[in-house]
Design a protein around this motif. Sequence first.
Motif, PDB file in Angstrom:
ATOM      1  N   GLY A   1       0.812  -1.205   0.000  1.00  0.00           N
ATOM      2  CA  GLY A   1       0.000   0.000   0.000  1.00  0.00           C
ATOM      3  C   GLY A   1       0.846   1.257   0.000  1.00  0.00           C
ATOM      4  O   GLY A   1       2.053   1.217   0.235  1.00  0.00           O
ATOM      5  N   VAL A   2       0.197   2.380  -0.283  1.00  0.00           N
ATOM      6  CA  VAL A   2       0.824   3.708  -0.276  1.00  0.00           C
ATOM      7  C   VAL A   2       0.015   4.579   0.677  1.00  0.00           C
ATOM      8  O   VAL A   2      -1.192   4.732   0.500  1.00  0.00           O
ATOM      9  N   ALA A   3       0.669   5.144   1.699  1.00  0.00           N
ATOM     10  CA  ALA A   3      -0.033   5.950   2.703  1.00  0.00           C
ATOM     11  C   ALA A   3       0.394   7.405   2.597  1.00  0.00           C
ATOM     12  O   ALA A   3       1.576   7.703   2.400  1.00  0.00           O
ATOM     13  N   TRP A   4      -0.576   8.325   2.785  1.00  0.00           N
ATOM     14  CA  TRP A   4      -0.372   9.731   2.456  1.00  0.00           C
ATOM     15  C   TRP A   4      -0.336  10.644   3.677  1.00  0.00           C
ATOM     16  O   TRP A   4      -1.193  10.588   4.553  1.00  0.00           O
TER      17      TRP A   4
ATOM     18  N   PHE B   1      -4.336   2.821  -1.819  1.00  0.00           N
ATOM     19  CA  PHE B   1      -3.771   4.053  -1.270  1.00  0.00           C
ATOM     20  C   PHE B   1      -4.501   4.335   0.047  1.00  0.00           C
ATOM     21  O   PHE B   1      -5.725   4.501   0.053  1.00  0.00           O
ATOM     22  N   ILE B   2      -3.760   4.361   1.142  1.00  0.00           N
ATOM     23  CA  ILE B   2      -4.342   4.663   2.452  1.00  0.00           C
ATOM     24  C   ILE B   2      -4.368   6.177   2.593  1.00  0.00           C
ATOM     25  O   ILE B   2      -3.334   6.834   2.459  1.00  0.00           O
ATOM     26  N   ILE B   3      -5.541   6.743   2.858  1.00  0.00           N
ATOM     27  CA  ILE B   3      -5.706   8.187   2.760  1.00  0.00           C
ATOM     28  C   ILE B   3      -4.863   8.954   3.776  1.00  0.00           C
ATOM     29  O   ILE B   3      -4.429  10.070   3.521  1.00  0.00           O
ATOM     30  N   GLY B   4      -4.601   8.363   4.939  1.00  0.00           N
ATOM     31  CA  GLY B   4      -3.685   8.993   5.882  1.00  0.00           C
ATOM     32  C   GLY B   4      -4.266  10.226   6.552  1.00  0.00           C
ATOM     33  O   GLY B   4      -5.475  10.336   6.756  1.00  0.00           O
TER      34      GLY B   4
ATOM     35  N   THR C   1       2.959   3.994   9.406  1.00  0.00           N
ATOM     36  CA  THR C   1       2.371   3.414  10.610  1.00  0.00           C
ATOM     37  C   THR C   1       0.857   3.306  10.482  1.00  0.00           C
ATOM     38  O   THR C   1       0.257   2.296  10.858  1.00  0.00           O
ATOM     39  N   ILE C   2       0.224   4.365   9.936  1.00  0.00           N
ATOM     40  CA  ILE C   2      -1.225   4.311   9.687  1.00  0.00           C
ATOM     41  C   ILE C   2      -1.543   3.183   8.704  1.00  0.00           C
ATOM     42  O   ILE C   2      -2.547   2.467   8.852  1.00  0.00           O
ATOM     43  N   ALA C   3      -0.675   2.993   7.710  1.00  0.00           N
ATOM     44  CA  ALA C   3      -0.891   1.914   6.743  1.00  0.00           C
ATOM     45  C   ALA C   3      -0.836   0.550   7.423  1.00  0.00           C
ATOM     46  O   ALA C   3      -1.613  -0.347   7.079  1.00  0.00           O
TER      47      ALA C   3
ATOM     48  N   ASP D   1      -2.561  -0.906  16.730  1.00  0.00           N
ATOM     49  CA  ASP D   1      -2.631   0.488  17.172  1.00  0.00           C
ATOM     50  C   ASP D   1      -1.308   1.184  16.875  1.00  0.00           C
ATOM     51  O   ASP D   1      -0.365   0.580  16.333  1.00  0.00           O
ATOM     52  N   LEU D   2      -1.207   2.458  17.263  1.00  0.00           N
ATOM     53  CA  LEU D   2      -0.043   3.281  16.933  1.00  0.00           C
ATOM     54  C   LEU D   2       1.240   2.875  17.659  1.00  0.00           C
ATOM     55  O   LEU D   2       2.327   3.294  17.255  1.00  0.00           O
ATOM     56  N   SER D   3       1.116   2.071  18.698  1.00  0.00           N
ATOM     57  CA  SER D   3       2.317   1.713  19.470  1.00  0.00           C
ATOM     58  C   SER D   3       3.348   0.982  18.625  1.00  0.00           C
ATOM     59  O   SER D   3       4.530   0.944  18.983  1.00  0.00           O
ATOM     60  N   VAL D   4       2.933   0.446  17.482  1.00  0.00           N
ATOM     61  CA  VAL D   4       3.883  -0.255  16.611  1.00  0.00           C
ATOM     62  C   VAL D   4       5.009   0.668  16.158  1.00  0.00           C
ATOM     63  O   VAL D   4       6.124   0.216  15.866  1.00  0.00           O
ATOM     64  N   VAL D   5       4.761   1.988  16.126  1.00  0.00           N
ATOM     65  CA  VAL D   5       5.790   2.915  15.656  1.00  0.00           C
ATOM     66  C   VAL D   5       7.024   2.890  16.543  1.00  0.00           C
ATOM     67  O   VAL D   5       8.131   3.212  16.096  1.00  0.00           O
ATOM     68  N   LYS D   6       6.865   2.501  17.801  1.00  0.00           N
ATOM     69  CA  LYS D   6       8.009   2.467  18.723  1.00  0.00           C
ATOM     70  C   LYS D   6       9.094   1.514  18.207  1.00  0.00           C
ATOM     71  O   LYS D   6      10.275   1.679  18.516  1.00  0.00           O
TER      72      LYS D   6
END
Length: 508
Positions: free
Chosen positions: A72-75, A232-235, A444-446, A455-460
């Motif tokens: 995917g592509v996230a924006w 495409f993930i709208i982001g 991360t949103i993708a 959830d967002l914790s994956v960004v860590k």
Amino acid sequence: MDYIIGIDVGTTSTKAVLYNTDGKIFGYENKLYPLIQTTPDTAEEDPDVIFKATIDALAGVSKKATNGRILGVAWSTQQHSLLGLDADFKPTTKVITWGDNRAEKVAAQMDADGRGLALYKRTGLPTHPMGPVYKLLWLRQAHPDIYQQTRYWVGLKEYLLYRYFGELKEDYSMASATGLFNIHTMDWDEESLKLTGITRDQLPELVDTTYQLKGLKPALATLTGLEPTTPFIIGATDGALSEIGLGAIDDGEVAVTIGTSGAVRTFVDEPRIDPKGRIYCYPVMAGKWIIGGPVNNGGIVFRWVRDNLCAPEKAVATELGIDEYDLLTQMAASVPAGSDGLLFHPFLGGERAPIWDGNARASYVGLTRKHTKAHMVRAALEGIVYNLYTVQLALQESIGMPKKIMAAGGFARSPLWRQLLADIFEEPVAIPEAFEVGCLGAMTIAQISLGLASDLSVVKKFIGETKVYQPDTTTFDNYRALVPIYMRLTGKLESEYKNIADYQREHQ
């Protein structure tokens, strides 16, 4: 191997980063484009030039996705832009960016009569000409012909994604930056629509940050090197995704970013409105609202110092083959903290937070015969950070003292700037290793959209090693004495900003 592309469509360039699903980088592209500034108040862009930049950026990174597939592509995209489209979806205006100041008088009038604060309390958008709602009011007055021939009103991201998919969609975080979206009902704001004279069917359909657009036009799939089935993930907005990409996602974690402009932001779990209207409040995703303040004048001020005050030093650096900014920061480092009492208000392009004054102008205050060019360089750098600190003070009234300050942006490559931030904020400052945090936030949103993370914790896992800069206590006395003077002077000068700005407009 599976890959994800994060793309960040900024004010001066589009950046794309190719990641694998573990956050490792396999490709990077940066495509530049001009800002159109025909008058002091104008800041526009050509949407089709930017569209071509996104194609080139995606093509550049997609060809590096060897032995695998792009999931995917996230924006991530600059916020507060406005673009008119006719019935055939052709632009009737250029992209009117956040930096465009032509709606200043409209915003000032609404601020004076209290309608701006009322709008802020509904929408989370502070009263400032950056807001598309104010741009619409200005356009209706100044260019009624354009206003009448425009069938749809969108932002830059909505136009780009329409070109790729033939659909007009807008995520909640982008919509909330328009002043046309009610953050309490999570829908287009009826009062703002009445105010501007536009209708719901002139605006895109609202969708979540994780929404996927599918059915990439075959010709564009060929140009970008992507499969037509690639979602495409709208982001979200670039501000929200930079916060996520820094890893500042937990309660009390404050992100400071300085690129061309700058910002101080944090996440909260519900809408919070500042009674004085100094900080914005926008939804990002379920349980995540971003509050904070953007500033117009970040790295662009240092560029002005380089080009206009330090042209000889710039030439020397070029001749010696060293970085121009490194030479200037060396000059600044030779001067004591506080620049021997020289203050710089960095309002070269008006200002957003915390004063929200499109007429604000820059100034040096306190110059004496003792001061040198090195003092002027350091004072400019300190002035940028003083201004960010005043945003942080406003933010503290909503969230209390920060638990952690994290920083990123072009300035974060400079040890002096990092130290200035720690010293003036009197807090340790963590600088994550993460590269292009807007793209990382989009990726991360993708991960969430594609079902790879909950959830967002994956960004860590993705931000890498973090270096912490400790404040130098020997500078505290200087900065504690100067910051209040800086703030009082801002208040005293504010009454004359309109007068000098009007003079400049008349004599441009």
